[in-house]
Design a protein around this motif. Structure first.
Motif, mmCIF file in Angstrom:
data_model
loop_
_atom_site.group_PDB
_atom_site.id
_atom_site.type_symbol
_atom_site.label_atom_id
_atom_site.label_comp_id
_atom_site.label_asym_id
_atom_site.label_seq_id
_atom_site.Cartn_x
_atom_site.Cartn_y
_atom_site.Cartn_z
ATOM 1 N N PHE A 17 0.851 -1.188 0.000
ATOM 2 C CA PHE A 17 0.000 0.000 0.000
ATOM 3 C C PHE A 17 0.880 1.229 0.000
ATOM 4 C CE2 PHE A 17 0.769 -1.167 4.401
ATOM 5 C CZ PHE A 17 1.156 0.035 4.978
ATOM 6 N N ASP A 18 0.293 2.335 -0.402
ATOM 7 C CA ASP A 18 0.947 3.637 -0.335
ATOM 8 C C ASP A 18 0.125 4.528 0.574
ATOM 9 O OD1 ASP A 18 3.102 3.194 -2.159
ATOM 10 O OD2 ASP A 18 1.696 3.427 -3.830
ATOM 11 N N ARG A 19 0.812 5.270 1.397
ATOM 12 C CA ARG A 19 0.153 6.249 2.248
ATOM 13 C C ARG A 19 0.029 7.537 1.447
ATOM 14 N NH1 ARG A 19 2.274 4.939 8.308
ATOM 15 N NH2 ARG A 19 0.688 6.480 8.813
ATOM 16 N N ARG A 20 -1.142 8.153 1.483
ATOM 17 C CA ARG A 20 -1.409 9.351 0.685
ATOM 18 C C ARG A 20 -1.893 10.480 1.594
ATOM 19 N NH1 ARG A 20 -2.663 8.384 -4.833
ATOM 20 N NH2 ARG A 20 -2.649 10.651 -4.894
ATOM 21 N N PRO A 21 -0.956 11.284 2.125
ATOM 22 C CA PRO A 21 -1.375 12.423 2.938
ATOM 23 C C PRO A 21 -2.116 13.442 2.067
ATOM 24 C CG PRO A 21 1.003 12.422 2.625
ATOM 25 C CD PRO A 21 0.484 11.186 1.979
ATOM 26 N N HIS A 22 -3.049 14.162 2.667
ATOM 27 C CA HIS A 22 -3.834 15.146 1.923
ATOM 28 C C HIS A 22 -4.358 16.196 2.890
ATOM 29 C CE1 HIS A 22 -7.491 13.190 3.484
ATOM 30 N NE2 HIS A 22 -6.887 12.046 3.213
ATOM 31 N N ALA A 33 -11.206 15.247 -4.225
ATOM 32 C CA ALA A 33 -10.805 16.567 -4.712
ATOM 33 C C ALA A 33 -9.424 16.959 -4.187
ATOM 34 C CB ALA A 33 -11.844 17.613 -4.317
ATOM 35 N N SER A 34 -9.157 16.665 -2.919
ATOM 36 C CA SER A 34 -7.869 17.062 -2.341
ATOM 37 C C SER A 34 -6.704 16.291 -2.961
ATOM 38 C CB SER A 34 -7.881 16.894 -0.822
ATOM 39 O OG SER A 34 -7.823 15.535 -0.461
ATOM 40 N N HIS A 36 -6.906 15.220 -6.144
ATOM 41 C CA HIS A 36 -7.043 15.461 -7.590
ATOM 42 C C HIS A 36 -7.305 14.176 -8.370
ATOM 43 C CE1 HIS A 36 -5.733 19.498 -6.645
ATOM 44 N NE2 HIS A 36 -4.680 18.990 -6.038
ATOM 45 N N VAL A 37 -8.250 13.377 -7.855
ATOM 46 C CA VAL A 37 -8.654 12.150 -8.537
ATOM 47 C C VAL A 37 -10.172 12.117 -8.638
ATOM 48 C CG1 VAL A 37 -6.633 10.834 -7.712
ATOM 49 C CG2 VAL A 37 -8.776 10.743 -6.426
ATOM 50 N N SER A 38 -10.673 11.254 -9.487
ATOM 51 C CA SER A 38 -12.114 11.058 -9.606
ATOM 52 C C SER A 38 -12.660 10.446 -8.316
ATOM 53 C CB SER A 38 -12.393 10.108 -10.774
ATOM 54 O OG SER A 38 -13.708 9.610 -10.703
ATOM 55 N N GLY A 39 -13.883 10.816 -7.967
ATOM 56 C CA GLY A 39 -14.534 10.201 -6.812
ATOM 57 C C GLY A 39 -14.717 8.704 -6.975
ATOM 58 N N PHE A 40 -14.682 8.230 -8.209
ATOM 59 C CA PHE A 40 -14.823 6.798 -8.445
ATOM 60 C C PHE A 40 -13.539 6.031 -8.125
ATOM 61 C CE2 PHE A 40 -18.293 8.562 -10.927
ATOM 62 C CZ PHE A 40 -19.346 7.806 -10.429
ATOM 63 N N GLN A 41 -12.467 6.754 -7.801
ATOM 64 C CA GLN A 41 -11.229 6.113 -7.362
ATOM 65 C C GLN A 41 -11.143 6.049 -5.843
ATOM 66 O OE1 GLN A 41 -8.820 8.712 -10.186
ATOM 67 N NE2 GLN A 41 -7.512 6.919 -9.900
ATOM 68 N N VAL A 42 -12.120 6.656 -5.162
ATOM 69 C CA VAL A 42 -12.145 6.667 -3.699
ATOM 70 C C VAL A 42 -13.256 5.741 -3.231
ATOM 71 C CG1 VAL A 42 -12.554 8.092 -1.654
ATOM 72 C CG2 VAL A 42 -11.237 9.013 -3.578
ATOM 73 N N SER A 128 -8.322 8.148 9.318
ATOM 74 C CA SER A 128 -7.830 9.521 9.349
ATOM 75 C C SER A 128 -8.539 10.373 8.301
ATOM 76 C CB SER A 128 -6.323 9.522 9.060
ATOM 77 O OG SER A 128 -5.840 10.831 8.858
ATOM 78 N N HIS A 129 -8.754 11.655 8.640
ATOM 79 C CA HIS A 129 -9.298 12.605 7.672
ATOM 80 C C HIS A 129 -8.184 13.363 6.959
ATOM 81 C CE1 HIS A 129 -13.497 12.087 8.567
ATOM 82 N NE2 HIS A 129 -13.269 12.238 9.865
ATOM 83 N N ALA A 130 -6.911 12.999 7.225
ATOM 84 C CA ALA A 130 -5.788 13.702 6.611
ATOM 85 C C ALA A 130 -4.807 12.776 5.910
ATOM 86 C CB ALA A 130 -5.051 14.516 7.673
ATOM 87 N N GLU A 131 -5.124 11.490 5.841
ATOM 88 C CA GLU A 131 -4.258 10.532 5.156
ATOM 89 C C GLU A 131 -5.114 9.357 4.691
ATOM 90 O OE1 GLU A 131 0.099 8.438 5.808
ATOM 91 O OE2 GLU A 131 -1.089 8.915 7.578
#
Length: 171
Positions: A17-22, A33-34, A36-42, A128-131
């Motif tokens: 896995f990769d950690r993605r801070p945002h 949005a934070s 910069h990907v489609s909502g269908f990737q989340v 988390s709401h930031a990662e």
């Protein structure tokens, strides 16, 4: 920050896995949005309550859960959205609203929307709401062995297409 028990769970199952801070994002669409990907990737976790248990429903950020369809896939009776007070104590190390889709870690069955199976990689909230975590859907499916089916409301006049491992909506 992602809770250590989630990291240990994935590492213990040899899930890369990769950690993605945002930037802090409360909703799954804001997360997309934070980053910069489609909502269908989340993939977001929606917690439901039935007569005798909780369920984690994993759907794309823009989708909404169809309770009748979830009941048909799971056999659960009297489904409704769970209240925070019903599930927050089960995820003590997680921020409320950022519950991860790792039901086996928390003893909660998981059902995944069929549409997500088309994604090679997905971003998942993980406490988390930031990662966020990015991992291959196949790895998630191997570890969780979720039930799958079409569990969301129909997407009107839109169809999901896959282009170079990313999703876009085509009218």
């Amino acid at each position: 920050m992602i809770p250590e028990n989630i990291i240990q769970y994935l590492e213990g199952h040899n899930v890369p896995f990769d950690r993605r801070p945002h930037l802090r994002a409360i909703t799954a669409q804001a997360l997309a949005a934070s980053l910069h990907v489609s909502g269908f990737q989340v993939a977001k976790s929606v917690i439901l309550r039935s007569d005798d248990s909780l369920w984690i429903c994993v759907v794309s950020a823009p989708d909404t859960v169809n309770l009748d369809r979830v009941a048909a896939v799971t056999g659960a009776k009297n489904l409704r959205l769970a209240e925070e007070s019903e599930f927050a104590p089960l995820f003590p190390e997680c921020e409320v609203g950022a519950e991860p889709p790792f039901g086996r870690l928390y003893g909660i069955p998981v059902v995944v929307d069929e549409h997500l199976r088309h994604a090679e990689h997905l971003l998942f909230r993980a406490g988390s709401h930031a990662e966020a975590l990015e991992l291959r859907f196949a790895d998630f499916e191997n570890v969780e062995a979720p039930l799958t089916g079409i569990i969301v409301h129909d997407r009107q006049r839109e169809q999901l297409s896959i282009e170079n491992d990313s999703f876009s909506l085509q009218p």
